[in-house]
Design a protein around this motif. Structure first.
Motif, short mmCIF file in Angstrom:
data_model
loop_
_atom_site.label_atom_id
_atom_site.label_comp_id
_atom_site.label_asym_id
_atom_site.label_seq_id
_atom_site.Cartn_x
_atom_site.Cartn_y
_atom_site.Cartn_z
N ALA A 78 0.87 -1.17 0.00
CA ALA A 78 0.00 0.00 0.00
C ALA A 78 0.91 1.22 0.00
O ALA A 78 1.30 1.72 1.05
CB ALA A 78 -0.89 -0.01 1.24
N TYR A 103 6.12 6.21 -0.91
CA TYR A 103 5.58 6.64 0.37
C TYR A 103 4.35 5.79 0.69
O TYR A 103 3.56 5.47 -0.20
CB TYR A 103 5.16 8.11 0.35
N PRO A 104 4.16 5.48 1.98
CA PRO A 104 3.01 4.67 2.38
C PRO A 104 1.68 5.33 2.03
O PRO A 104 1.59 6.55 1.96
CB PRO A 104 3.15 4.58 3.89
N SER A 105 0.67 4.51 1.79
CA SER A 105 -0.65 5.02 1.47
C SER A 105 -1.72 4.25 2.26
O SER A 105 -2.41 3.40 1.71
CB SER A 105 -0.90 4.88 -0.04
N PRO A 106 -1.87 4.59 3.55
CA PRO A 106 -2.93 3.94 4.31
C PRO A 106 -4.30 4.43 3.84
O PRO A 106 -4.38 5.43 3.13
CB PRO A 106 -2.65 4.35 5.75
N PRO A 153 3.65 -1.72 5.16
CA PRO A 153 2.69 -1.49 4.07
C PRO A 153 2.35 -2.71 3.22
O PRO A 153 1.53 -2.61 2.30
CB PRO A 153 3.37 -0.42 3.22
#
Lengths: 70, 451
Positions: free
Chosen positions: B341, B348-351, B383
């Motif tokens: 994710a 970059y993380p994408s919660p 992620p």
């Protein structure tokens, strides 16, 4: 006046700048933490920190305003 | 066999361990944080216990809490998965002290392999190739030059107190070394208060190839061949495959035998992985040993037909391995991709909340999932949300199968690396087996600027 925005969703791990600080372009305003990764959020312009919109521990979404630089 | 096993982990690996336990008729106990209440693995287990708040130090790393759940539920053994407490000596010791079986090697071995210098020394003693380097600080540029002459250029200079790349520099001749030594030593002194420098041979443009090992408590051990895991971003693996597209049969055997030397010297038990850096001439050097199950273990299972979790349980239960090295062969080719994710351009993380998860199906396609189609992906953990694994007769067929599968893989609601995986899998350099640790930088990132 420019806005410093979050480049990813996450929690505010550390505020590096405070209201009234003089900062230069590229200086970090805050460090976000998400999924075991720390991402510094730099200012895209030089100026005075007019306002910090978040507190440490707050959750922000991508694009949320973190600070306003004047 | 154990009647009940607790899984001290979360996400896809918890679900993976539960699956094998079920097949073996073992009851399972899941533990979860407030953030994982609705995670699929919690529902798959026979029993589940809330162990605390979302942050790992208030839940999954809380040894006291996990031990008390194990006792309350009557679990006889604990499977630690990977990450979290899996390589924590305190945890392994504590569990054994409480009379519960830790599904992994001894605490002593975990401790040794967790200490970089101790691990290097152990391997050297066992006769496993290590990256040539100085074991003590080098006091002057002159001395550094002598060492460099003995290893051969290029070499890497490293500040002993350094971190984050500060005080580190690759040099390819005496002149560069002299300059770099002074500069980096000064910088290290200014940054860390310690200017002492180490020097080691630079392995140029390496591949990351690791050997899976398995050993019982009766002195029997085997290696289950290699996994090629060179394609990485932010030092985390993205695509793994078995066997390696380039390794010769001779090097495969030598690496396997080196791994077995390490197993014997350490009196290693259970499943483990020895990671090596491999150069263009198939010289290989010990990098580190992971004393647990790896994220990418499914590719090994696919080509050997061996369920590694089942073997871990049997070994922990004191059983003997029922196969020998000669019984093992490589059957076909397997590739795994990790679904993260994250933003495929910046990593970059994408919660966020998933709105769709549409998975490909068909022969030779395997899924390991941490989520369902409407899961909330929280910012608290790694992620990685899923793994997609394919198996086929040949590497070309496996790539073809993966290409079809990844193009049918739909993730919506969050950003994911699926577009990145499509580009890697269909890239000519991937097809040619040019899987180096610089792959993302050399072949993927340029595709972003050409858009």
């Amino acid at each position: 006046m420019t806005e410093v925005k979050a480049s990813m969703a996450g929690s505010v791990w550390k505020l590096v700048a405070a209201q009234g600080d003089q900062i230069n372009e590229g200086d970090d305003v805050a460090i976000l933490e998400s999924m075991k990764m720390e991402i510094p959020i730099p200012s895209e312009s030089s100026g005075t920190v007019k306002e910090i919109k978040v507190e440490e521990g707050d959750f922000v979404n991508e694009g949320d305003v973190i600070a306003i630089i004047e | 066999m154990f009647k009940k096993v607790l899984i001290a982990n979360r996400g896809e690996i918890a679900a993976r361990v539960i699956r094998t336990c079920k097949q073996m008729g073992i009851a399972t106990v899941a533990v979860y944080s407030e953030a994982d209440q609705h995670a699929p693995y919690v529902g798959l287990a026979d029993e589940s216990y809330l162990i605390g708040k979302p942050r790992v130090n208030e839940s999954y790393l809380n040894i006291d809490k996990i031990v008390s759940v194990a006792k309350e539920s009557g679990a006889e053994a604990i499977h630690p998965g990977y990450g979290l407490l899996s390589e924590n000596t305190e945890f392994a010791k504590r569990i054994e002290k409480e009379g519960i079986t830790f599904i992994g090697p001894s605490a002593d071995v975990i401790g040794k392999m967790g200490d970089k210098i101790a691990a290097r020394n152990e391997m050297k003693r066992a006769g496993v190739p290590i990256i040539p380097g100085t074991e003590q600080a080098v006091e002057s540029a002159e001395k550094a030059k002598e060492w460099a002459a003995s290893f051969g250029y290029p070499v890497m200079l490293k500040a002993s107190a350094g971190g984050g790349g500060i005080g580190m520099q690759a040099v390819s001749n005496d002149e560069e070394l002299e300059k770099a030594f002074e500069g980096n030593s000064k910088r290290a002194k200014a940054f860390f208060g310690n200017g002492s420098m180490f020097i080691e041979k630079l392995i140029e443009n390496p591949r990351h190839i690791e050997i899976q090992v398995l050993a019982d408590q009766h002195g029997n051990g085997v290696y289950l061949f290699e996994r090629e895991c060179s394609i990485q971003r932010r030092h985390q693996k993205v695509v793994e495959e078995a066997p390696s597209p380039v390794l010769s049969e001779d090097t495969r055997t030598r690496m396997g035998e080196s791994a077995m030397k390490a197993v014997q010297a350490l009196h290693y038990t259970n499943a483990g992985t020895i990671e090596f850096l491999v150069d263009d001439n198939e010289n290989y050097y010990f990098l580190e040993m992971n004393t647990r199950l790896q994220v990418e273990h499914p590719v090994t299972e696919e080509i050997t037909g061996i369920d590694l979790v089942e073997q871990q349980l049997r070994v922990a239960n004191g059983e003997k391995l029922t196969f020998k090295q000669n019984d093992l062969t490589i059957n076909g080719h397997a590739i795994e991709v990790r679904i993260y994710a994250e933003d495929p351009n910046t990593f970059y993380p994408s919660p966020g909340k998933l709105t769709k998860l549409d998975l490909p199906d068909g022969p030779g396609v395997r899924h390991e999932l941490a989520v369902h189609s409407s899961s909330e992906i929280t910012p608290f953990y790694d992620p990685m949300i899923a793994k997609l694994i394919v198996h086929a007769e040949t590497r070309d067929e496996a790539i073809e199968r993966m290409t079809q599968a990844i193009h049918q893989y739909e993730v919506e609601g969050i950003k994911s690396n699926v577009t990145m995986l499509k580009r890697i899998i269909t890239h000519d350099k991937f097809k040619q087996g040019e899987t180096k640790t610089t792959f993302i930088q050399d072949y993927y990132l340029p595709t972003l600027t050409n858009q």
